[in-house]
Scaffold this active site. Sequence first.
Site, PDB file in Angstrom:
ATOM      1  N   GLU A 170      -1.543   2.053  -8.998  1.00 24.01           N
ATOM      2  CA  GLU A 170      -0.029   2.695  -8.365  1.00 24.01           C
ATOM      3  C   GLU A 170       0.923   2.970  -9.319  1.00 24.01           C
ATOM      4  O   GLU A 170       1.740   2.114  -9.548  1.00 24.01           O
ATOM      5  CB  GLU A 170       0.384   1.694  -7.319  1.00 24.01           C
ATOM      6  CG  GLU A 170      -0.684   1.643  -6.437  1.00 24.01           C
ATOM      7  CD  GLU A 170      -0.187   0.836  -4.817  1.00 24.01           C
ATOM      8  OE1 GLU A 170       0.935   0.307  -5.070  1.00 24.01           O
ATOM      9  OE2 GLU A 170      -0.754   0.625  -3.928  1.00 24.01           O
ATOM     10  N   GLU A 355      -6.999   0.389  -1.502  1.00 25.89           N
ATOM     11  CA  GLU A 355      -6.668  -0.450  -0.816  1.00 25.89           C
ATOM     12  C   GLU A 355      -6.234   0.283   0.522  1.00 25.89           C
ATOM     13  O   GLU A 355      -5.825   1.546   0.413  1.00 25.89           O
ATOM     14  CB  GLU A 355      -5.211  -0.709  -1.511  1.00 25.89           C
ATOM     15  CG  GLU A 355      -5.133  -1.579  -2.559  1.00 25.89           C
ATOM     16  CD  GLU A 355      -3.915  -1.975  -3.178  1.00 25.89           C
ATOM     17  OE1 GLU A 355      -2.841  -2.079  -2.366  1.00 25.89           O
ATOM     18  OE2 GLU A 355      -3.985  -2.347  -4.429  1.00 25.89           O
TER      19      GLU A 355
END
Length: 445
Positions: A170, A355
């Site tokens: 991320e 995720e």
Amino acid sequence: MASFTVSRHQFPSDFEFGVATAAYQIEGSRYGHAGLSHWDTFAATPNNVLNGDDGSIACDHYHRWPEDLDLIQEGGFNSYRFSTSWARIQPEGKGSINQQGLDFYERLVDGLLTRNLKPYLTLYHWDLPAAFSNLGGWRNPDIVHWFSDYSQIVMNRLGDRIAATATFNEPWCITWLSHFLGIHAPGLRDIQATTMSIHNLLRAHGTALQALRADGHNNLGIVLNFDYAQAADESEANRKAADLYDAIFNRLFIQALTQKSYPTVLLAHLERYLPKNYQQDFDTIAQPLDWLGVNYYTRHVLEAAPNALFPAYQDAQGHLPKTDMGWEIYPEGIYHFLTWLHQNYTAQTPLYITENGMAAPDKVWEQGVVQDLDRIHYIDAHLQQVNRAIEQGAPVKGYFSWSLMDNFEWAAGYAKRFGLVHVDYETLKRTPKASWYEFKQFLSV
Ligand code: FCB
């Protein structure tokens, strides 16, 4: 009793189903002679993390990992996504290696293989050695080489047993959330720091990928997060607001990585903070990717913020049901991003949902029952949309649930529970939730 409506048979037989975690959120940073990370120092500073919580003990996975890996195996999953902690492996950042740290990850990886679980490694899930904070952290261009050296140290020890490796988890969080919004470590709110961190991170990714390939490693990629940008209405001002949000959150990194440029709408505001001749770095940044990880949780509804500074948008508060994080539940977003990436950026590069999951205020009732029925619905709805994307031709190869167990949820401390397994933070007892049992049933066919 809630149950999945989706069935395992709807997915290809070699589709990976796994669970994900990250080092700082579960291990216990005080154990095993790890160095301080900037999450330790950030958490030690008042008002950064709810209740003054930190990751010093977390789930004590450092000692309890065999039990945790057993839970993954018993749940019927075939893969596990975890991260190595830079501060555990190089306590001072540069230079000396903490052999105990590498030994720990070696035991973990071998423990996975013994249980027939495929290791998916993330090299950086946010625990920057605090020694680097003093040197400017992601703002310092030298971090490109510090990170590349660290990547080689980890991979030269573990790489022969890893199924797939991601450099970063991320980049939006590492840069925008942490250097512009000030919500994550190092808690800065500075546009120049943000721009430098974006460019340095991307260079670090490309440089590490080159070094790892030269060392003979393969199956290398990166994990990006995506957040569906919905305009509050069709007005031009609000559509522009949503487009700007989309550029920052969703297009910036994938465009740099695959098309060697930054979105024009952002350059108008950020170019002046980039290094001179930054364009020359795109050849390093845009290394071929063997796979792309997609993290997806929610959407935001945006409206223009008149007379505000860049980026002049604000949250218009959507009306869909929300999770315990206050995040709207919008499963169609996962379909959108998988097909959008496939069609516009990554073509046939394998995509993994690395995720997806939700926080809920889960409690253990008598007889060790945790009824997380909303989570079962959430996962089911998202799996249906992943399936739809596959039917549309998106090369999706796996789905990792966030998270194996409740853990240190960054600025939210231990207050938000994302696990398929409940953790009692007094006793550290693990209790599988209904969602874990549901997955087990789903995967047992
Ligand atoms: C993601 C992070 C992960 C976890 C989830 C809820 O942004 O990668 O560590 O905190 O959100």
